[in-house]
Every structure is written in structure tokens, then in C-alpha cells.
Design a protein around this motif. Sequence first.
Motif, PDB file in Angstrom:
ATOM      1  N   PHE A   1      -3.612   9.441  -8.648  1.00  0.00           N
ATOM      2  CA  PHE A   1      -3.024   9.057  -9.939  1.00  0.00           C
ATOM      3  C   PHE A   1      -1.525   9.340  -9.942  1.00  0.00           C
ATOM      4  N   LYS A   2      -1.162  10.521  -9.471  1.00  0.00           N
ATOM      5  CA  LYS A   2       0.254  10.920  -9.448  1.00  0.00           C
ATOM      6  C   LYS A   2       1.064   9.955  -8.589  1.00  0.00           C
ATOM      7  N   THR A   3       0.572   9.672  -7.389  1.00  0.00           N
ATOM      8  CA  THR A   3       1.278   8.774  -6.472  1.00  0.00           C
ATOM      9  C   THR A   3       1.368   7.362  -7.052  1.00  0.00           C
ATOM     10  N   ALA A   4       0.282   6.882  -7.613  1.00  0.00           N
ATOM     11  CA  ALA A   4       0.275   5.539  -8.198  1.00  0.00           C
ATOM     12  C   ALA A   4       1.243   5.447  -9.372  1.00  0.00           C
ATOM     13  N   ASN A   5       1.237   6.451 -10.228  1.00  0.00           N
ATOM     14  CA  ASN A   5       2.150   6.445 -11.371  1.00  0.00           C
ATOM     15  C   ASN A   5       3.609   6.461 -10.926  1.00  0.00           C
ATOM     16  N   GLU A   6       3.909   7.246  -9.892  1.00  0.00           N
ATOM     17  CA  GLU A   6       5.287   7.328  -9.381  1.00  0.00           C
ATOM     18  C   GLU A   6       5.748   6.021  -8.746  1.00  0.00           C
ATOM     19  N   ASN A   7       4.798   5.195  -8.304  1.00  0.00           N
ATOM     20  CA  ASN A   7       5.139   3.958  -7.603  1.00  0.00           C
ATOM     21  C   ASN A   7       4.785   2.705  -8.396  1.00  0.00           C
ATOM     22  N   ASN A   8       4.484   2.877  -9.681  1.00  0.00           N
ATOM     23  CA  ASN A   8       4.127   1.757 -10.553  1.00  0.00           C
ATOM     24  C   ASN A   8       2.960   0.931 -10.011  1.00  0.00           C
ATOM     25  N   SER A   9       2.020   1.585  -9.364  1.00  0.00           N
ATOM     26  CA  SER A   9       0.816   0.915  -8.872  1.00  0.00           C
ATOM     27  C   SER A   9      -0.213   0.857  -9.989  1.00  0.00           C
ATOM     28  N   THR A  10      -1.050  -0.178  -9.967  1.00  0.00           N
ATOM     29  CA  THR A  10      -2.053  -0.338 -11.015  1.00  0.00           C
ATOM     30  C   THR A  10      -3.488  -0.268 -10.503  1.00  0.00           C
TER      31      THR A  10
ATOM     32  N   MET B   1       0.841  -1.170   0.000  1.00  0.00           N
ATOM     33  CA  MET B   1       0.000   0.000   0.000  1.00  0.00           C
ATOM     34  C   MET B   1       0.893   1.242   0.000  1.00  0.00           C
ATOM     35  N   VAL B   2       0.556   2.178  -0.825  1.00  0.00           N
ATOM     36  CA  VAL B   2       1.296   3.436  -0.913  1.00  0.00           C
ATOM     37  C   VAL B   2       0.309   4.577  -0.651  1.00  0.00           C
ATOM     38  N   PRO B   3       0.398   5.232   0.497  1.00  0.00           N
ATOM     39  CA  PRO B   3      -0.542   6.327   0.779  1.00  0.00           C
ATOM     40  C   PRO B   3      -0.187   7.600   0.011  1.00  0.00           C
ATOM     41  N   VAL B   4      -1.184   8.426  -0.183  1.00  0.00           N
ATOM     42  CA  VAL B   4      -0.966   9.767  -0.748  1.00  0.00           C
ATOM     43  C   VAL B   4      -0.542  10.644   0.428  1.00  0.00           C
ATOM     44  N   LYS B   5       0.722  11.022   0.453  1.00  0.00           N
ATOM     45  CA  LYS B   5       1.278  11.743   1.611  1.00  0.00           C
ATOM     46  C   LYS B   5       0.509  13.016   1.930  1.00  0.00           C
ATOM     47  N   GLU B   6       0.101  13.751   0.902  1.00  0.00           N
ATOM     48  CA  GLU B   6      -0.603  15.025   1.117  1.00  0.00           C
ATOM     49  C   GLU B   6      -1.992  14.836   1.736  1.00  0.00           C
ATOM     50  N   GLN B   7      -2.472  13.588   1.757  1.00  0.00           N
ATOM     51  CA  GLN B   7      -3.820  13.335   2.267  1.00  0.00           C
ATOM     52  C   GLN B   7      -3.840  12.377   3.448  1.00  0.00           C
ATOM     53  N   MET B   8      -2.708  12.175   4.075  1.00  0.00           N
ATOM     54  CA  MET B   8      -2.645  11.227   5.185  1.00  0.00           C
ATOM     55  C   MET B   8      -3.302  11.749   6.463  1.00  0.00           C
ATOM     56  N   VAL B   9      -3.290  13.053   6.662  1.00  0.00           N
ATOM     57  CA  VAL B   9      -3.893  13.636   7.863  1.00  0.00           C
ATOM     58  C   VAL B   9      -5.246  14.233   7.476  1.00  0.00           C
ATOM     59  N   PRO B  10      -6.336  13.731   8.081  1.00  0.00           N
ATOM     60  CA  PRO B  10      -7.658  14.273   7.741  1.00  0.00           C
ATOM     61  C   PRO B  10      -7.745  15.772   7.997  1.00  0.00           C
ATOM     62  N   ASP B  11      -8.347  16.475   7.053  1.00  0.00           N
ATOM     63  CA  ASP B  11      -8.543  17.921   7.159  1.00  0.00           C
ATOM     64  C   ASP B  11      -9.962  18.221   6.698  1.00  0.00           C
TER      65      ASP B  11
END
Length: 134
Positions: free
Chosen positions: A33-42, A1-11
Motif C-alpha cells: 500500500f505504501k509503495t503504491a501510494n507513493e507511486n500513484n499506482s492503483t 511495475m513498481v516492486p516493494v524494495k524491502e521485499q525484493m529479496v526472498p527471506d
Amino acid sequence: MVPVKEQMVPDPDFPTVKFPNPEEGKSALDLSFKTANENNSTVILANDPDADRLAVAEKQPNGQWKVFTGNEEGALLGWWNWQRCRRLSPHIPASDCYMVASTVSSKILRAIAKKEGFNFEVSLLVVLSHGMLD
């Protein structure tokens, strides 16, 4: 699992998206999409902070992302649940099995039920009791 760092803390102001509900549009998934593409996630699974909304996306062979509709998600989850039921409880007759959907849901599960022989019911409100998903 690769979290989206900018969205890890609820706001509660949802500063990273135009729409707070992930299923409301592709722009809500831009950072995913950006995070998935950077980490080769599908595959992307995105939920809102209280987890009552879910978006699912899959990277296609052409590199584009397919964002599933709620009806597509429901059909896939229903199909998976039926396959799981058959694998774990093959002794239970299909005629003793039920799936329930709300009145505004796609009726694709009705078609699956008809083909597979389990019951399908429509309700204004779907409530699951403890143990139903065990």
C-alpha cells in the motif's frame, strides 16, 4: 511495475510482514500500500516467493484499498479467461468449453457457465495439462 524494495529479496523468515501469505490479511500488504501510494499506482498484485499465493488490491475512488478475496479473484480470472476464449476461439461452441474449480471454491463460475453456456465441473483437485491455457 513498481516492486516493494524491502521485499525484493526472498527471506524465509518474512521479516517485513506479520503473516507470510499475502492473502491472509491486509497487514501483509502494508508495504505494498505504501509503495503504491507513493507511486500513484492503483492496482497491487502480491505473491509469496514460491508464487502459490496471490493477493490483488485496487485503490478505490475514496482512496481506500479494496483487497479481493480468493473467490473474487477466481471469478475475475475465470470471467477474463472466458472472454479471452470467446475472442480468440469464437468458432469453438461454448458447450465444448470447461472450467474446473475445487470443492472449496466459490460457485460463481457455475453461475457464469450457466448464463454463457460453457461447462463447469467441481473437483477435489484441479490439474491442468500442457496446452490447456494456450
